[in-house]
Write a protein that holds these residues in place. Structure first.
Motif, PDB file in Angstrom:
ATOM      1  N   LEU A  82      93.705 -96.947   8.425  1.00  0.00           N
ATOM      2  CA  LEU A  82      92.386 -97.478   8.087  1.00  0.00           C
ATOM      3  C   LEU A  82      91.519 -96.349   7.549  1.00  0.00           C
ATOM      4  O   LEU A  82      91.460 -95.260   8.142  1.00  0.00           O
ATOM      5  CB  LEU A  82      91.719 -98.082   9.311  1.00  0.00           C
ATOM      6  N   THR A  83      90.853 -96.583   6.442  1.00  0.00           N
ATOM      7  CA  THR A  83      89.943 -95.590   5.895  1.00  0.00           C
ATOM      8  C   THR A  83      88.583 -96.235   5.660  1.00  0.00           C
ATOM      9  O   THR A  83      88.494 -97.413   5.315  1.00  0.00           O
ATOM     10  CB  THR A  83      90.458 -94.997   4.577  1.00  0.00           C
ATOM     11  N   PHE A  84      87.527 -95.458   5.870  1.00  0.00           N
ATOM     12  CA  PHE A  84      86.191 -95.996   5.620  1.00  0.00           C
ATOM     13  C   PHE A  84      85.368 -95.027   4.778  1.00  0.00           C
ATOM     14  O   PHE A  84      85.615 -93.820   4.746  1.00  0.00           O
ATOM     15  CB  PHE A  84      85.461 -96.313   6.936  1.00  0.00           C
ATOM     16  N   PHE A  85      84.398 -95.601   4.069  1.00  0.00           N
ATOM     17  CA  PHE A  85      83.452 -94.829   3.272  1.00  0.00           C
ATOM     18  C   PHE A  85      82.058 -95.207   3.720  1.00  0.00           C
ATOM     19  O   PHE A  85      81.709 -96.387   3.787  1.00  0.00           O
ATOM     20  CB  PHE A  85      83.611 -95.144   1.780  1.00  0.00           C
ATOM     21  N   LEU A  86      81.266 -94.192   4.064  1.00  0.00           N
ATOM     22  CA  LEU A  86      79.880 -94.399   4.475  1.00  0.00           C
ATOM     23  C   LEU A  86      78.966 -93.968   3.339  1.00  0.00           C
ATOM     24  O   LEU A  86      78.836 -92.777   3.062  1.00  0.00           O
ATOM     25  CB  LEU A  86      79.559 -93.573   5.725  1.00  0.00           C
ATOM     26  N   PRO A  87      78.331 -94.903   2.632  1.00  0.00           N
ATOM     27  CA  PRO A  87      77.414 -94.509   1.555  1.00  0.00           C
ATOM     28  C   PRO A  87      76.120 -93.924   2.132  1.00  0.00           C
ATOM     29  O   PRO A  87      75.582 -94.440   3.116  1.00  0.00           O
ATOM     30  CB  PRO A  87      77.122 -95.840   0.836  1.00  0.00           C
ATOM     31  N   TYR A  88      75.659 -92.857   1.530  1.00  0.00           N
ATOM     32  CA  TYR A  88      74.363 -92.320   1.925  1.00  0.00           C
ATOM     33  C   TYR A  88      73.262 -93.316   1.569  1.00  0.00           C
ATOM     34  O   TYR A  88      73.355 -94.054   0.584  1.00  0.00           O
ATOM     35  CB  TYR A  88      74.086 -90.997   1.210  1.00  0.00           C
ATOM     36  N   THR A  89      72.196 -93.316   2.355  1.00  0.00           N
ATOM     37  CA  THR A  89      71.058 -94.179   2.072  1.00  0.00           C
ATOM     38  C   THR A  89      70.308 -93.674   0.837  1.00  0.00           C
ATOM     39  O   THR A  89      70.465 -92.522   0.417  1.00  0.00           O
ATOM     40  CB  THR A  89      70.091 -94.216   3.256  1.00  0.00           C
ATOM     41  N   ALA A  90      69.459 -94.532   0.293  1.00  0.00           N
ATOM     42  CA  ALA A  90      68.693 -94.174  -0.899  1.00  0.00           C
ATOM     43  C   ALA A  90      67.835 -92.926  -0.705  1.00  0.00           C
ATOM     44  O   ALA A  90      67.783 -92.074  -1.603  1.00  0.00           O
ATOM     45  CB  ALA A  90      67.839 -95.360  -1.336  1.00  0.00           C
ATOM     46  N   LEU A 169      85.863 -86.615 -12.064  1.00  0.00           N
ATOM     47  CA  LEU A 169      86.061 -85.309 -12.687  1.00  0.00           C
ATOM     48  C   LEU A 169      85.722 -84.189 -11.707  1.00  0.00           C
ATOM     49  O   LEU A 169      86.361 -83.135 -11.704  1.00  0.00           O
ATOM     50  CB  LEU A 169      85.181 -85.202 -13.939  1.00  0.00           C
ATOM     51  N   SER A 170      84.748 -84.439 -10.853  1.00  0.00           N
ATOM     52  CA  SER A 170      84.350 -83.433  -9.862  1.00  0.00           C
ATOM     53  C   SER A 170      85.190 -83.494  -8.596  1.00  0.00           C
ATOM     54  O   SER A 170      84.929 -82.753  -7.648  1.00  0.00           O
ATOM     55  CB  SER A 170      82.872 -83.638  -9.488  1.00  0.00           C
ATOM     56  N   ARG A 171      86.179 -84.409  -8.573  1.00  0.00           N
ATOM     57  CA  ARG A 171      87.119 -84.606  -7.469  1.00  0.00           C
ATOM     58  C   ARG A 171      86.479 -85.290  -6.248  1.00  0.00           C
ATOM     59  O   ARG A 171      87.075 -85.301  -5.175  1.00  0.00           O
ATOM     60  CB  ARG A 171      87.794 -83.291  -7.059  1.00  0.00           C
ATOM     61  N   SER A 172      85.283 -85.845  -6.422  1.00  0.00           N
ATOM     62  CA  SER A 172      84.768 -86.755  -5.412  1.00  0.00           C
ATOM     63  C   SER A 172      85.547 -88.054  -5.525  1.00  0.00           C
ATOM     64  O   SER A 172      86.230 -88.303  -6.522  1.00  0.00           O
ATOM     65  CB  SER A 172      83.276 -87.031  -5.654  1.00  0.00           C
ATOM     66  N   LEU A 173      85.434 -88.912  -4.530  1.00  0.00           N
ATOM     67  CA  LEU A 173      86.073 -90.218  -4.593  1.00  0.00           C
ATOM     68  C   LEU A 173      85.026 -91.251  -4.987  1.00  0.00           C
ATOM     69  O   LEU A 173      83.985 -91.370  -4.344  1.00  0.00           O
ATOM     70  CB  LEU A 173      86.695 -90.608  -3.252  1.00  0.00           C
ATOM     71  N   ILE A 174      85.301 -91.976  -6.066  1.00  0.00           N
ATOM     72  CA  ILE A 174      84.397 -93.032  -6.530  1.00  0.00           C
ATOM     73  C   ILE A 174      84.830 -94.346  -5.901  1.00  0.00           C
ATOM     74  O   ILE A 174      85.931 -94.827  -6.136  1.00  0.00           O
ATOM     75  CB  ILE A 174      84.423 -93.164  -8.058  1.00  0.00           C
ATOM     76  N   THR A 175      83.952 -94.928  -5.089  1.00  0.00           N
ATOM     77  CA  THR A 175      84.213 -96.217  -4.468  1.00  0.00           C
ATOM     78  C   THR A 175      83.319 -97.270  -5.130  1.00  0.00           C
ATOM     79  O   THR A 175      82.494 -96.957  -5.988  1.00  0.00           O
ATOM     80  CB  THR A 175      83.904 -96.176  -2.962  1.00  0.00           C
ATOM     81  N   ARG A 176      83.459 -98.517  -4.688  1.00  0.00           N
ATOM     82  CA  ARG A 176      82.578 -99.563  -5.208  1.00  0.00           C
ATOM     83  C   ARG A 176      81.118 -99.308  -4.823  1.00  0.00           C
ATOM     84  O   ARG A 176      80.208 -99.873  -5.434  1.00  0.00           O
ATOM     85  CB  ARG A 176      83.038-100.933  -4.699  1.00  0.00           C
ATOM     86  N   ALA A 177      80.892 -98.488  -3.806  1.00  0.00           N
ATOM     87  CA  ALA A 177      79.534 -98.113  -3.407  1.00  0.00           C
ATOM     88  C   ALA A 177      79.166 -96.734  -3.938  1.00  0.00           C
ATOM     89  O   ALA A 177      78.177 -96.142  -3.506  1.00  0.00           O
ATOM     90  CB  ALA A 177      79.404 -98.140  -1.893  1.00  0.00           C
ATOM     91  N   GLY A 178      79.940 -96.208  -4.860  1.00  0.00           N
ATOM     92  CA  GLY A 178      79.658 -94.915  -5.457  1.00  0.00           C
ATOM     93  C   GLY A 178      80.413 -93.770  -4.815  1.00  0.00           C
ATOM     94  O   GLY A 178      81.345 -93.970  -4.028  1.00  0.00           O
ATOM     95  N   SER A 179      79.988 -92.555  -5.157  1.00  0.00           N
ATOM     96  CA  SER A 179      80.663 -91.356  -4.651  1.00  0.00           C
ATOM     97  C   SER A 179      79.820 -90.594  -3.643  1.00  0.00           C
ATOM     98  O   SER A 179      80.322 -89.684  -2.972  1.00  0.00           O
ATOM     99  CB  SER A 179      81.018 -90.422  -5.818  1.00  0.00           C
ATOM    100  N   ALA A 180      78.539 -90.936  -3.515  1.00  0.00           N
ATOM    101  CA  ALA A 180      77.647 -90.215  -2.613  1.00  0.00           C
ATOM    102  C   ALA A 180      77.787 -90.774  -1.200  1.00  0.00           C
ATOM    103  O   ALA A 180      77.155 -91.764  -0.835  1.00  0.00           O
ATOM    104  CB  ALA A 180      76.204 -90.325  -3.086  1.00  0.00           C
TER     105      ALA A 180
END
Length: 273
Positions: A82-90, A169-180
């Motif tokens: 299981l993997t999760f991504f936590l998007p930073y708040t605005a 390109l910066s090697r971050s992971l781009i998710t449906r909620a972005g990379s931040a």
């Protein structure tokens, strides 16, 4: 126990934990946003098959390296990851759109947020154990280690295998909620259905717009990719300036993939079959 149930439980945990709230941010590098600072929004969650052939590729020198452990190395009998991504708040993202200087909000998100991610790893593992399954969170396991700036468990690559996102390109992971945001994972013997992997190429969702190149304070990003040694040098400088906090995140903010998949990447999402 299904994926939606687990996602709901993680969302409730995140809403309740005091780890996701900085009551009175200090002006560490820049004047902070007024009032309490929430660090993360609700998580994205995905599942990979522990026997997926992509795991073996992590051990190739040009990917992570031969020291990268497979799911079964962490947990004999592993079935799912299981993997999760936590998007930073605005507020965290907006504050860090300034050039060069790491915003106070991002420093909290990187350091205090790191402690939250580890706690969420364990909370997810506990949910699985309470349901009668075995579970291991590599990030909090004593076997976790780094060799030549590469961990023996890559959260980004695990998320890629699970269908959570592709590399930029910066090697971050781009998710449906972005990379931040931040990533975490748990390995279990629970037989959870793998999530669809809606891409074939590791950079499918990157528009290669190049916006992240001038955003990097130390020039670590070029059209050919990222120089991780230069990146670490800059991270080390921020650690010296703001110890124990550190971080940068300029390549994840004020870019096309900050909050979602850029238009060029959207056209490469493989439809469900």
């Amino acid at each position: 126990m299904d994926l939606e149930g687990l996602r709901a439980e993680l969302g409730r945990w995140l809403a309740a934990t005091p780890l996701n709230r900085v009551e009175a941010p200090e002006p560490l590098s820049t004047p902070p946003t007024a009032g309490p600072l929430m660090l993360f929004e609700a998580p994205l969650l995905a599942v990979a098959d522990a026997s997926d052939p992509l795991w073996a590729r992590m051990r190739e020198p040009e990917v992570v390296g031969p020291h990268h452990l497979l799911p079964g190395d962490w947990l004999p009998g592993a079935v799912s990851v299981l993997t999760f991504f936590l998007p930073y708040t605005a507020p965290v993202r907006r504050a860090n759109r300034i050039p060069r200087v790491t915003a106070t909000e991002w420093l909290y998100g990187r350091y205090e947020g790191g402690h939250l991610v580890e706690a969420l790893d364990e909370a997810l593992a506990d949910l699985l154990r309470a349901a009668g399954w075995k579970a291991v969170a590599p990030a909090t396991d004593p076997r976790i280690r780094t060799v030549a700036m590469r961990s023996n468990w890559s959260e980004r690559h695990a998320a890629y295998v699970a269908g959570l996102g592709t590399f930029s390109l910066s090697r971050s992971l781009i998710t449906r909620a972005g990379s931040a945001g931040r990533l975490g994972s748990v390995i279990t013997d629970a037989p959870l259905p793998p999530t669809l992997r809606p891409y074939e190429d590791r950079e499918a969702w990157c528009g290669r717009c190049g916006t992240c190149i001038p955003r990097c304070p130390i020039g670590a990003i070029s059209p050919d990719g990222k120089d991780h040694t230069l990146c670490k040098q800059w991270q080390d400088q921020t650690l010296e300036a703001f110890r124990p906090r550190y971080g940068c995140g300029k390549c994840q903010t004020a870019v096309g993939c900050e909050r979602g998949i850029p238009p060029q990447g959207l056209s490469r999402i493989r439809p469900r079959t």
